[in-house]
Design an enzyme around this catalytic site. Structure first.
Site, PDB file in Angstrom:
ATOM      1  N   GLU A 286       5.766 -10.107  -4.964  1.00  0.00           N
ATOM      2  CA  GLU A 286       4.736 -10.724  -5.817  1.00  0.00           C
ATOM      3  C   GLU A 286       3.753  -9.682  -6.360  1.00  0.00           C
ATOM      4  O   GLU A 286       3.724  -8.538  -5.888  1.00  0.00           O
ATOM      5  CB  GLU A 286       3.980 -11.803  -5.039  1.00  0.00           C
ATOM      6  CG  GLU A 286       3.268 -11.274  -3.813  1.00  0.00           C
ATOM      7  CD  GLU A 286       1.983 -12.018  -3.484  1.00  0.00           C
ATOM      8  OE1 GLU A 286       1.197 -12.291  -4.401  1.00  0.00           O
ATOM      9  OE2 GLU A 286       1.766 -12.299  -2.296  1.00  0.00           O
TER      10      GLU A 286
ATOM     11  N   LYS B  96      -2.767 -16.556   8.181  1.00  0.00           N
ATOM     12  CA  LYS B  96      -4.012 -15.854   8.475  1.00  0.00           C
ATOM     13  C   LYS B  96      -5.098 -16.857   8.813  1.00  0.00           C
ATOM     14  O   LYS B  96      -5.117 -17.945   8.244  1.00  0.00           O
ATOM     15  CB  LYS B  96      -4.383 -15.113   7.194  1.00  0.00           C
ATOM     16  CG  LYS B  96      -5.288 -13.972   7.379  1.00  0.00           C
ATOM     17  CD  LYS B  96      -5.575 -13.236   6.088  1.00  0.00           C
ATOM     18  CE  LYS B  96      -4.393 -12.812   5.300  1.00  0.00           C
ATOM     19  NZ  LYS B  96      -3.793 -13.811   4.457  1.00  0.00           N
TER      20      LYS B  96
HETATM   21  N1  PSU Z   1      -2.833 -13.864   1.440  1.00  0.00           N
HETATM   22  C1  PSU Z   1      -2.832 -12.530   1.667  1.00  0.00           C
HETATM   23  N2  PSU Z   1      -2.762 -11.670   0.636  1.00  0.00           N
HETATM   24  C2  PSU Z   1      -2.668 -12.121  -0.650  1.00  0.00           C
HETATM   25  C3  PSU Z   1      -2.646 -13.529  -0.884  1.00  0.00           C
HETATM   26  C4  PSU Z   1      -2.736 -14.357   0.178  1.00  0.00           C
HETATM   27  O1  PSU Z   1      -2.917 -12.097   2.802  1.00  0.00           O
HETATM   28  O2  PSU Z   1      -2.614 -11.292  -1.574  1.00  0.00           O
HETATM   29  C5  PSU Z   1      -2.480 -14.023  -2.290  1.00  0.00           C
HETATM   30  C6  PSU Z   1      -1.026 -14.434  -2.540  1.00  0.00           C
HETATM   31  O3  PSU Z   1      -0.675 -14.083  -3.864  1.00  0.00           O
HETATM   32  C7  PSU Z   1      -1.077 -15.941  -2.392  1.00  0.00           C
HETATM   33  C8  PSU Z   1      -2.432 -16.232  -2.987  1.00  0.00           C
HETATM   34  O4  PSU Z   1      -0.049 -16.622  -3.060  1.00  0.00           O
HETATM   35  O5  PSU Z   1      -3.260 -15.191  -2.506  1.00  0.00           O
HETATM   36  C9  PSU Z   1      -2.958 -17.592  -2.603  1.00  0.00           C
HETATM   37  O6  PSU Z   1      -4.052 -17.905  -3.363  1.00  0.00           O
HETATM   38  P1  PSU Z   1      -4.630 -19.405  -3.334  1.00  0.00           P
HETATM   39  O7  PSU Z   1      -5.151 -19.587  -1.938  1.00  0.00           O
HETATM   40  O8  PSU Z   1      -5.712 -19.398  -4.367  1.00  0.00           O
HETATM   41  O9  PSU Z   1      -3.501 -20.302  -3.683  1.00  0.00           O
END
Ligand code: PSU
Ligand code: MN
Length: 306
Positions: free
Chosen positions: A25, A160
């Site tokens: 990603e 996390k």
């Molecule tokens: N968790 C991480 N690192 C990240 C992300 C999440 O430890 O970079 C990023 C990923 O791209 C994930 C996004 O899909 O954050 C989720 O964002 P949201 O909670 O706004 O959906």
């Protein structure tokens, strides 16, 4: 819909030759880590995938194209622009494409594009999930819905604790998404190897994961699977250190009133700051480890015919 996709040369060759491919990603590059570690990490991830025997396909939206595989200059651009580039989740994809606006794709958006390109395995660090206090904020990542809809295996380091791990597991259960522990029964908590929760199924080998996914597809069971791969022992963090940092970051976010798509990037950045960079070092290592396991799974799945 394939006319919207633009493959890198390397990925195009891999497709022609039927080689195993691993999606990566781009929000993790732009919004998940600071420059220059983000670009270094992204490039090393690609090298690890190659060294393990698969082909990397980093995914993003650039110049009105769904890019599957990026050139080194494009990775540099994403990393240097950082939060200046749009964070693109599922709901943003059409907007980016219609207006030719560049976007760094989240887990949800990357899964959608990987699926279009027939790529079935994807390595990342962490997915989005049900946030703490979601019972009032309703902040539940689109990543979870995507896992329920889209047939891609996502290799993560577990959940996390910026998230409510228990509620995230409940949501995935409701949506019929298998949570698989790679050689572990306990769900890892990203920075640490353990949490208070168990995975659904412990998987001993990459082959076992590929076999399960292959069966899921044969049964026409919609959706992906989440693989939870524990951070290597030598890089795992002290639990109290990371717990305190995350608690402080969540409190600060509430005080500042940060919400919506800004929440996750804010929390990730704040935790790096509060741990004086220690969490970043661990984050980088767990991503490398996930790239390796995802490559092994893609090789096994390729042998099974996808
Ligand atoms: N968790 C991480 N690192 C990240 C992300 C999440 O430890 O970079 C990023 C990923 O791209 C994930 C996004 O899909 O954050 C989720 O964002 P949201 O909670 O706004 O959906
Ligand atoms: Mn959210």
């Amino acid at each position: 819909m394939k006319q919207f996709i633009e493959y890198s040369k390397e990925v195009q060759h891999a497709m022609d030759d039927g080689l195993p491919i691993v999606a990566l990603e781009s929000t993790i590059i732009s919004h998940g880590m600071p420059y220059p570690q983000n670009v270094e990490t992204a490039k090393k991830c690609e090298e690890i995938v190659r060294a393990t025997g698969a082909i990397p396909a980093t995914i993003a939206i650039l110049n009105g194209k769904l890019k599957v595989g990026l050139e080194p200059e494009e990775l540099d651009y994403l990393g240097k622009t950082g939060q200046g580039i749009m964070k693109t989740s599922r709901r943003d994809i059409a907007y980016n494409m219609a207006n030719k606006i560049d976007g760094a794709t989240t887990v949800a958006a990357t899964m959608f594009i990987a699926d279009l390109a027939d790529i079935r395995v994807f390595a990342t660090g962490g997915i989005g999930g049900v946030h703490r206090n979601a019972e009032t904020t309703m902040d539940i990542s689109a990543d979870l819905e995507e896992l329920s809809e889209t047939g891609v295996i996502v290799v993560s380091a577990g959940a996390k604790s910026i998230l409510d791990i228990g509620l995230t597991l409940e949501y995935l259960e409701t949506k019929g998404v298998e949570v698989l522990g790679y050689q572990t029964k306990t769900l890892p908590a990203f920075f640490t190897r353990e949490s208070d929760f168990d995975v659904n199924f412990k998987m001993d080998t990459a082959f076992d994961i590929a076999k399960l996914f292959h069966m899921k597809r044969a049964l026409n069971l919609r959706g992906g699977m989440l693989v939870a791969n524990p951070i290597p022992k030598e890089f795992s963090m002290e639990k109290s250190l990371i717990d305190n940092a995350i608690n402080d970051a969540v409190k600060e976010m509430d005080v500042l009133g940060i919400k919506g798509k800004e929440s996750t990037p804010y929390l990730l950045g704040k935790v790096v700051e509060l741990t004086k960079g220690k969490s970043l070092a661990s984050n980088i290592e767990l991503v490398f480890n996930n790239c390796k396991v995802a490559s092994l799974i893609s090789i096994e799945l390729n042998k099974l015919g996808g």
